[in-house]
Write a protein that holds these residues in place. Structure first.
Motif, PDB file in Angstrom:
ATOM      1  N   VAL A   1      55.338  46.744  25.936  1.00 21.73           N
ATOM      2  CA  VAL A   1      54.590  46.478  25.258  1.00 21.73           C
ATOM      3  C   VAL A   1      54.296  45.128  25.888  1.00 21.73           C
ATOM      4  O   VAL A   1      53.030  44.670  25.673  1.00 21.73           O
ATOM      5  CB  VAL A   1      55.430  46.013  24.030  1.00 21.73           C
ATOM      6  N   ALA A   2      54.624  44.301  26.428  1.00 21.36           N
ATOM      7  CA  ALA A   2      54.126  43.109  27.228  1.00 21.36           C
ATOM      8  C   ALA A   2      53.330  43.558  28.301  1.00 21.36           C
ATOM      9  O   ALA A   2      52.160  42.742  27.870  1.00 21.36           O
ATOM     10  CB  ALA A   2      55.498  42.547  28.020  1.00 21.36           C
ATOM     11  N   ARG A   3      53.446  44.505  29.034  1.00 21.59           N
ATOM     12  CA  ARG A   3      52.192  45.246  29.199  1.00 21.59           C
ATOM     13  C   ARG A   3      51.164  45.256  28.765  1.00 21.59           C
ATOM     14  O   ARG A   3      49.861  44.633  29.477  1.00 21.59           O
ATOM     15  CB  ARG A   3      52.649  46.292  31.144  1.00 21.59           C
ATOM     16  N   SER A   4      51.147  46.110  28.156  1.00 21.19           N
ATOM     17  CA  SER A   4      49.954  46.716  26.920  1.00 21.19           C
ATOM     18  C   SER A   4      49.346  45.376  26.682  1.00 21.19           C
ATOM     19  O   SER A   4      47.973  45.834  26.634  1.00 21.19           O
ATOM     20  CB  SER A   4      50.636  47.965  25.704  1.00 21.19           C
ATOM     21  N   LEU A   5      50.248  44.085  26.320  1.00 25.84           N
ATOM     22  CA  LEU A   5      49.482  43.061  25.793  1.00 25.84           C
ATOM     23  C   LEU A   5      48.804  42.746  27.518  1.00 25.84           C
ATOM     24  O   LEU A   5      48.268  40.895  26.914  1.00 25.84           O
ATOM     25  CB  LEU A   5      50.048  42.154  25.443  1.00 25.84           C
ATOM     26  N   GLY A   6      48.427  42.826  28.109  1.00 23.88           N
ATOM     27  CA  GLY A   6      47.417  42.102  29.323  1.00 23.88           C
ATOM     28  C   GLY A   6      48.622  41.239  30.466  1.00 23.88           C
ATOM     29  O   GLY A   6      48.001  40.554  31.064  1.00 23.88           O
ATOM     30  N   ARG A   7      49.591  41.511  30.916  1.00 22.96           N
ATOM     31  CA  ARG A   7      50.253  40.549  30.957  1.00 22.96           C
ATOM     32  C   ARG A   7      51.046  41.447  32.790  1.00 22.96           C
ATOM     33  O   ARG A   7      50.941  42.400  32.252  1.00 22.96           O
ATOM     34  CB  ARG A   7      52.064  40.147  31.002  1.00 22.96           C
ATOM     35  N   GLY A   8      51.062  41.244  33.818  1.00 21.60           N
ATOM     36  CA  GLY A   8      51.099  41.710  35.106  1.00 21.60           C
ATOM     37  C   GLY A   8      52.465  41.503  35.375  1.00 21.60           C
ATOM     38  O   GLY A   8      53.618  41.224  34.119  1.00 21.60           O
TER      39      GLY A   8
ATOM     40  N   HIS B   1      48.528  46.871  32.167  1.00 20.22           N
ATOM     41  CA  HIS B   1      47.990  45.275  32.333  1.00 20.22           C
ATOM     42  C   HIS B   1      46.812  44.958  31.887  1.00 20.22           C
ATOM     43  O   HIS B   1      46.188  44.169  31.413  1.00 20.22           O
ATOM     44  CB  HIS B   1      49.107  43.930  32.757  1.00 20.22           C
TER      45      HIS B   1
ATOM     46  N   ILE C   1      44.685  47.610  26.146  1.00 23.56           N
ATOM     47  CA  ILE C   1      45.441  48.940  25.907  1.00 23.56           C
ATOM     48  C   ILE C   1      46.768  47.962  24.706  1.00 23.56           C
ATOM     49  O   ILE C   1      47.332  48.185  25.592  1.00 23.56           O
ATOM     50  CB  ILE C   1      45.464  50.024  25.618  1.00 23.56           C
ATOM     51  N   ALA C   2      46.707  47.458  23.212  1.00 26.80           N
ATOM     52  CA  ALA C   2      47.717  47.401  21.971  1.00 26.80           C
ATOM     53  C   ALA C   2      48.779  48.098  21.968  1.00 26.80           C
ATOM     54  O   ALA C   2      48.001  49.051  21.240  1.00 26.80           O
ATOM     55  CB  ALA C   2      47.413  46.103  21.958  1.00 26.80           C
ATOM     56  N   VAL C   3      50.093  48.439  22.356  1.00 25.89           N
ATOM     57  CA  VAL C   3      51.068  49.752  21.823  1.00 25.89           C
ATOM     58  C   VAL C   3      51.760  49.060  21.127  1.00 25.89           C
ATOM     59  O   VAL C   3      52.102  47.652  21.177  1.00 25.89           O
ATOM     60  CB  VAL C   3      51.495  49.797  22.777  1.00 25.89           C
TER      61      VAL C   3
ATOM     62  N   GLY D   1      51.276  35.195  19.719  1.00 26.85           N
ATOM     63  CA  GLY D   1      50.868  34.776  21.273  1.00 26.85           C
ATOM     64  C   GLY D   1      50.675  35.504  22.207  1.00 26.85           C
ATOM     65  O   GLY D   1      50.061  34.146  23.657  1.00 26.85           O
ATOM     66  N   TYR D   2      51.658  36.785  22.543  1.00 33.05           N
ATOM     67  CA  TYR D   2      51.688  36.705  23.973  1.00 33.05           C
ATOM     68  C   TYR D   2      50.798  37.212  24.709  1.00 33.05           C
ATOM     69  O   TYR D   2      50.594  36.671  26.231  1.00 33.05           O
ATOM     70  CB  TYR D   2      53.101  37.737  23.786  1.00 33.05           C
ATOM     71  N   GLY D   3      49.490  37.877  24.258  1.00 33.38           N
ATOM     72  CA  GLY D   3      48.389  38.802  24.883  1.00 33.38           C
ATOM     73  C   GLY D   3      47.928  38.019  25.062  1.00 33.38           C
ATOM     74  O   GLY D   3      46.454  37.980  25.527  1.00 33.38           O
ATOM     75  N   LEU D   4      47.405  36.705  23.982  1.00 29.53           N
ATOM     76  CA  LEU D   4      46.575  35.913  24.339  1.00 29.53           C
ATOM     77  C   LEU D   4      46.439  34.777  25.708  1.00 29.53           C
ATOM     78  O   LEU D   4      47.693  34.310  26.095  1.00 29.53           O
ATOM     79  CB  LEU D   4      46.616  34.422  23.428  1.00 29.53           C
TER      80      LEU D   4
ATOM     81  N   ARG E   1      45.841  30.766  22.418  1.00 30.88           N
ATOM     82  CA  ARG E   1      47.539  30.813  21.746  1.00 30.88           C
ATOM     83  C   ARG E   1      46.752  29.327  20.974  1.00 30.88           C
ATOM     84  O   ARG E   1      47.674  29.426  19.998  1.00 30.88           O
ATOM     85  CB  ARG E   1      48.030  30.267  23.007  1.00 30.88           C
TER      86      ARG E   1
ATOM     87  N   ARG F   1      50.650  41.359  16.539  1.00 30.72           N
ATOM     88  CA  ARG F   1      50.498  40.931  17.856  1.00 30.72           C
ATOM     89  C   ARG F   1      49.793  41.858  18.366  1.00 30.72           C
ATOM     90  O   ARG F   1      48.971  41.594  19.678  1.00 30.72           O
ATOM     91  CB  ARG F   1      52.107  41.354  18.500  1.00 30.72           C
ATOM     92  N   ALA F   2      49.862  43.030  18.639  1.00 30.10           N
ATOM     93  CA  ALA F   2      48.782  43.684  19.291  1.00 30.10           C
ATOM     94  C   ALA F   2      47.190  43.664  18.413  1.00 30.10           C
ATOM     95  O   ALA F   2      46.257  43.997  19.780  1.00 30.10           O
ATOM     96  CB  ALA F   2      48.951  45.241  19.038  1.00 30.10           C
TER      97      ALA F   2
ATOM     98  N   PRO G   1      45.003  39.707  20.637  1.00 32.29           N
ATOM     99  CA  PRO G   1      44.346  39.654  22.084  1.00 32.29           C
ATOM    100  C   PRO G   1      42.574  40.524  21.504  1.00 32.29           C
ATOM    101  O   PRO G   1      41.978  40.902  23.097  1.00 32.29           O
ATOM    102  CB  PRO G   1      44.806  40.033  23.196  1.00 32.29           C
TER     103      PRO G   1
END
Lengths: 499, 343
Positions: A400-407, B77, B81-83, B101-104, B109, B146-147, B150
């Motif tokens: 999930v964390a990777r899918s939210l754009g974190r490397g 990443h 594509i958010a899951v 805010g994790y993906g922002l 944020r 959360r998905a 961003p």
């Protein structure tokens, strides 16, 4: 790769033991083996293991049933009480008994002390199994016309059989590898004979052969454990929500039950506590006592820190691998690490001495060889903690964390590490505290002139200076109480689900 | 707003072929449901889209840009594509606001996007809670927020309602669809629940054994299924053997106008139970039947019937109490047209 290195560290002593023993030559081995003494030692060791294991099963299953399945008054208090003997290392319990009853020695006192110290190894898993067992099976048995006693023997005891067997084998391994208690109570078993042969007789071949026999006995027990574990799979519960079983009403029978539990607690905890308290004042008020204790505590601290650091370094890759990539290879690696855990500290110490002298001489007589011994002994403990911690951060969360754009590094920093560090830290603390109280390997491998809490206790007890030994014993009990508390808190015995 | 195009996607796990040449287009700004029985490859499809798995063949294009296939594999990443996983998988050590805010990035944020998406999923003011303080449904809403936060190119929902009880599911399903729509997000919902797929999605893709069997709007999937298997999978079906002739089929229920099979000859005809009407007495255009059973569902009921020649059919009725009891002789007729396939 890193995990293979970790396992290599764990099995080096074992392999080295085999190589050195074989070097002695077949004739010599046979000559050493076919003696009345070896037969006598085998009988004594196995006899002690059998007596202690039976007594522990009786005490452990009985008290587990009383505190989890009956309306016994104060059962949560007794649950904690029954786990607490784990906080008393066997050599301290033995010391306390000797210091209370001067001249106590021999087979039966050793059996008593070892039973009182190790019945929690049966109590804890059985109590957990009784709590987790599906009460529906007992209800079905009752509804099919079986009475309370028949249901207990035909259903309940069978539900907890894997837990009981696992606990019993743990006790048997523990008794076989115990050195401190049997040495202080002057009972001849393999561990004591190995130490005496090496330390006093400088009889290397004798010590090696005896060690090999002990390892073989240990292997036999471990095989038994694997077999029961495999059978245990059949008892897995089939889904359904967890529900507490109805409690048995003891009625007037609760008084003998209470008296029994109190009696066991008095022997297991009361005798050591009173015995230590009685001599503590005299021990502390000796001139220079505090400085000596402080120096020994400092040494223990340094050695245990080095041991814990090395152990965690080796345990991290193995634990992560076990948690993340389960497969046949991981199982083998895991099993090998556990095999070394069952090795008696005396044997590990001895093999590392030979290893140090012949292979890694620069390490001999240094802190690092002892740290290596700790790593060998406590690797499974650390691997378990790391694997448990890694399970706190399941792969799904990282995806999930990777899918939210974190490397990859961002995920490691923001998700994996924050979730796993507490568990890894707890594992390191556990290894550290366990290292503080380790006796046999420390006795054999400590750099000359370095005295630790455990060795000072040993030295003073050997010359009958009980008062001088007591401060070390008291401090060691405090140190051992911490991991025990962790264990009790995690076991769920303190959970309030009483109806 | 992004269009996703999959061409000939193949994914194998050892000897098992999970995806066997999937061709699929997900239109921008719509919610597409991937529907199939367990083991049909729908979760694998989602994992390939997210970039958790590498393709063995085929290509995935996002807004015309290839993200997978032909030796290229854009890491997860960088795909935007958010899951939303099955159990939500909220980060247990972060508050609701920090989860969202994790993906922002840092600036975003501090802005009001977190509050905006929280309001979108109906949880305004919950930002300071920790995940363990939320109910299962609330956790799932936070996972969706959360998905969305961003503004990803695509939101993937992996059976996000399956862990919830039936009453909660319907409400949450509706709210989340509205949230996606209000945010203009493109979504793919993976599910094995045909009711869920038909009710929330703009488009349904039916997957079977790693292949797309049919894709289209929910009404088309239900009324004009590609084959009898799809017909039975997406709803209750009455399948009858018949003989087709000039746009009509001779069935045990009489002549019924058909679509689909143009040729004449033996065909299989699909009727939905709601097309079968029960009338109290025979009149022209009806056939006699005997009531076998009643399956009462509350809002409606299914009545099992046997025709004179032994054929068994079912009828959906709204007022169960007004219908003839088991064993009664009634008459039935058919409304509308039937879908037919060559037998």
């Amino acid at each position: 790769m890193a995990s293979t290195a970790a396992v290599a560290v764990a099995v080096v002593p074992l392999a080295y033991l085999g190589v050195r023993t074989a070097e002695a030559g077949l004739d010599r081995i046979v000559a050493e083996l076919w003696t009345g003494r070896v037969a006598w030692l085998s009988l004594r060791s196995l006899g002690l293991a059998a007596v202690v294991t039976s007594a522990c099963v009786l005490l452990g299953v009985g008290s587990a049933y009383l505190v989890t399945r009956t309306d016994l008054p104060g059962r949560r208090f007794f649950a904690v009480l029954a786990a607490l003997p784990l906080a008393v290392p066997t050599y301290i319990a033995a010391f306390a008994w000797v210091s209370a009853f001067d001249g106590l020695a021999g087979f039966w006192p050793a059996a008593l002390v070892l039973t009182l110290c190790s019945y929690p190894y049966v109590f804890l898993p059985v109590a957990a199994a009784l709590r987790g067992a599906d009460p529906a099976q007992e209800e079905v048995s009752r509804s099919l016309g079986r009475g309370g006693w028949q249901t207990f023997t035909r259903v309940t005891l069978r539900q907890i059989r894997p837990a009981t067997a696992a606990g019993a084998l743990l006790v048997a391994l523990y008794v076989l590898s115990d050195f401190g208690a049997v040495a202080i109570l002057r009972t001849d078993t393999f561990t004591r004979a190995i130490f005496v042969a090496f330390d006093l007789g400088f009889d290397r071949t004798g010590a090696l052969v005896l060690s090999s026999v002990l390892v073989l006995l240990t292997l036999l027990l471990l095989t038994g454990e694997t077999v029961t574990r495999r059978r245990g799979a059949r008892y897995a519960r089939l889904g359904g929500a967890r529900r507490a079983a109805a409690r048995l009403r003891l009625g007037p029978a609760r008084w003998p039950a209470l008296a029994g539990l109190l009696g066991v607690a008095a022997l297991a905890l009361g005798v050591p506590a009173v015995s230590l308290a009685r001599r503590l004042v005299a021990g502390v008020s000796r001139p220079g006592a505090l400085a000596e204790v402080a120096a020994a505590a400092g040494n223990s601290l340094v050695l245990a820190l080095a041991g814990a650091a090395l152990t965690m370094l080796l345990a991290l890759p193995l634990g992560l691998l076990t948690a993340r990539a389960p497969g046949p290879l991981t199982t083998v690696l895991d099993r090998l690490a556990y095999l070394s855990h069952a090795l008696p500290g005396v044997v590990v110490g001895l093999s590392l001495i030979f290893f140090g002298i012949n292979v890694a001489y620069p390490l001999y007589q240094t802190t690092w060889l002892l740290a290596l011994a700790y790593a060998t002994l406590f690797l499974p403990l650390a691997v378990g903690s790391v694997a448990g911690a890694a399970a706190q951060a399941p792969p799904g969360l990282e995806e999930v964390a990777r899918s939210l754009g974190r490397g990859p590094w961002g995920v490691l920093r923001t998700v994996t590490l924050p979730l796993t560090l507490p568990g890894i830290g707890a594992g390191a603390a556990l290894v550290f505290l366990t290292g503080m109280k380790e006796l046999p390997a420390t006795l054999l491998l400590r750099p000359t002139g370095t005295d630790t809490l455990a060795t000072e206790l040993w030295t003073n007890t050997a010359v009958g200076a009980y008062a001088a030994a007591t401060p070390y014993a008291a401090l060691l009990v405090v140190i051992s109480a911490l991991p025990t508390w962790l264990l009790v808190a995690r076991s769920g015995l303190l959970d309030k689900d009483d109806r | 707003m992004s269009e996703v195009v999959l061409t000939g996607v193949v994914k194998r796990y050892g000897p098992v072929t999970a995806l066997d040449g999937v061709d699929l287009t997900v239109p921008a700004g719509e919610l597409t449901a991937v529907l199939g029985p367990s083991g049909c490859g729908k979760t694998t499809l989602l994992r390939c889209l997210a970039g958790f798995e590498r393709l063995d063949a085929g290509e995935i294009r996002l807004d015309g840009r290839a993200v997978a296939g032909g030796g290229r594999h854009v890491p997860t990443h960088r795909r935007r594509i958010a899951v939303v996983p099955q159990e939500g998988a909220l980060f247990p050590h972060l508050s609701v606001a920090a989860n969202i805010g994790y993906g922002l990035d840092r600036a975003a944020r501090r802005g009001d996007r977190v509050d905006e998406v929280l309001a979108l999923v109906g949880l305004a003011g919950y930002g300071d809670r920790m995940p363990h303080q939320l109910s299962g449904g609330q956790q799932q809403r936070v996972a969706v927020a959360r998905a969305l936060a961003p503004r990803p190119s695509l939101v993937l929902l992996d059976e996000p309602f399956s862990a919830l009880d039936a009453g909660l599911r319907a409400g949450l399903r509706h709210d989340i669809r509205e949230a996606l729509r209000a945010d203009g997000a493109t979504g793919v919902l993976v599910t094995h629940d045909q009711g869920e797929a038909l009710s929330v999605a703009d488009r349904v893709v039916v997957l079977r054994a790693g292949r797309v069997v049919q894709a289209g709007p929910p009404t088309t999937i239900y009324r004009e299924p590609a084959d009898p298997w799809v017909a039975g999978f997406v709803g209750d079906a009455v399948l009858l053997p018949a003989v087709a002739e000039a746009g009509s089929a001779r069935t045990p229920l009489g002549a019924i106008p058909i679509t689909g099979a143009s040729s004449s000859g033996a065909v299989t005809v699909l009727l939905r139970p709601e097309q079968v009407r029960i009338v109290p007495s025979a009149r022209p255009g009806t056939v006699p039947a005997t009531v076998l059973r009643h399956d009462f569902h509350g809002h409606d009921a299914l009545v099992g019937l046997r025709l004179a020649d032994g054929t068994r059919i079912t009828a959906r009725i709204l007022d169960d109490a007004a219908t003839a009891p088991v064993g009664a002789d009634v008459a039935v007729r058919v409304d509308g047209t039937a879908r037919a396939w060559p037998a």
